[in-house]
Design an enzyme around this catalytic site. Sequence first.
Site, short mmCIF file in Angstrom:
data_model
loop_
_atom_site.label_atom_id
_atom_site.label_comp_id
_atom_site.label_asym_id
_atom_site.label_seq_id
_atom_site.Cartn_x
_atom_site.Cartn_y
_atom_site.Cartn_z
CB ALA A 10 -55.24 -32.03 55.80
N GLY A 11 -57.38 -34.72 56.84
CA GLY A 11 -58.19 -35.22 57.94
C GLY A 11 -59.50 -35.76 57.42
CB THR A 14 -67.19 -37.08 62.11
OG1 THR A 14 -67.02 -38.25 62.91
CG2 THR A 14 -68.67 -36.83 61.89
CB VAL A 15 -65.59 -32.51 60.18
CG1 VAL A 15 -65.71 -31.25 59.34
CG2 VAL A 15 -66.31 -32.31 61.51
CB ALA A 17 -66.10 -38.64 56.08
CB ALA A 44 -53.53 -36.14 54.17
CD GLU A 192 -63.62 -36.02 72.03
OE1 GLU A 192 -63.14 -37.17 72.06
OE2 GLU A 192 -64.08 -35.49 71.01
CE LYS A 207 -66.53 -24.24 69.43
NZ LYS A 207 -67.69 -25.08 69.76
#
Length: 440
Positions: A10-11, A14-15, A17, A44, A192, A207
């Site tokens: 799901a998604g 970059t990560v 793929a 997805a 960003e 984290k």
Amino acid sequence: MTQALRLGIAGLGTVGASVVRMVARRAEAIGATAGRPVVVTAVAARDRSRDRGLDLSGATWFDDPVALARSAEVDCVVELIGGAEGKARETVEAALAAGKHVVTANKALLAKHGPALARAAEASGAALAFEASAAGGIPVVKALREALAGNRISRVYGILNGTCNYILSRMELEGLTFEACLKDAQALGYAEADPTFDVEGFDTAHKLAILTSLAFGTELDAEGVSVEGISAITPLDLRMADELGYRIKLLGVAEATAGGIEQRVHPTMVPKSSAIAQVMGVTNAVTIDTDALRELTLIGPGAGGEATASAVVADIADVAAGRTPPAFGRPVATLTAPVRAEMQRHEGGYYIRLTVHDRPGVAAGVATKMAEREISLESILQHRSESAAARDRHGRSGLPVPLVLITYAATEAAIRESLDAMAADGLLSEPPQLIRIERE
């Protein structure tokens, strides 16, 4: 033949793929170590037309990740959407409710809803795995949850945000301003367009809250983290740190104290001789202090598609092999309620940069305010501006100049009270800069 573990990704950013590529590239090795094949059967993402350079011909495409989570074609949902709410949360909750394993890199989701999701996983017999959520490719979750079971942990601290470490490294090495380095970080894709979440410490705080729970067996308490960012750090602070034998890093620190668990994120001066001071650029590092090992430092890439995918795929391999320990190392019901140690009671050394008027009595007034609160000074440094036009016969200009103090161990409350007293007496011409010192 052993049935394959069917993955729903799901998604596909970059990560996502990178995960698809890594699973395909390492399929034989993963299958051999896990004892069963691992295959991507569903994906997805919002945009079907985007060319991601992936062969998805064997996967079913879902426009809605929640539908993917409920699909009978999927055994394990890999959530790489991001965010604490919305589709990310709905997808994970739907997967766990359906008894499907979940692998996620979503620290914001875990920081806010981790305990509830862990309870849902326990109730359905599913795994909730999140190695990639805390330090990118560094296997710190597995270390805390499994490898250090025989150790009593007293402190966990580290560089948990590559964007901030990149900015501070550039500022130090090239003498650049925070604003200039942030602009470069944005151009390179490290930050960003709205960098607040990174540079003001919130990403690190999420984290740290995860690592705290794993290290101390406490309920996750993201609201209990004291947070300061790096936007107020100046080139002068970095030069002074260098002169004093330190480097400035944004650290997340979780420590067991007599007053409870202390969780804090802030710029920190660390000795140049320490392992963590050598970590530059976008690299992350985590140090774990234990009774048996003394100090264990893990260093590696903290972000990026391949680094994060490495941690995600490690979790997938564990799920495939049936290695599914409780999410936070023990059943949620056995986690203890955290007792928060107040930051005002924190005790340690401090770097304090004051901007004072260069006139008689100011330095003495500063020292008096510190002494009144039993704060001992290790050193005092004053750098006068060479461009000051008018100086008296003692070399004083009357203009604002930086005065740097290094204190021995003192409480946060005493330091703050002394600074407030200096401001009330008109000794300061600008708000002070306060940076904690983390000694070896």
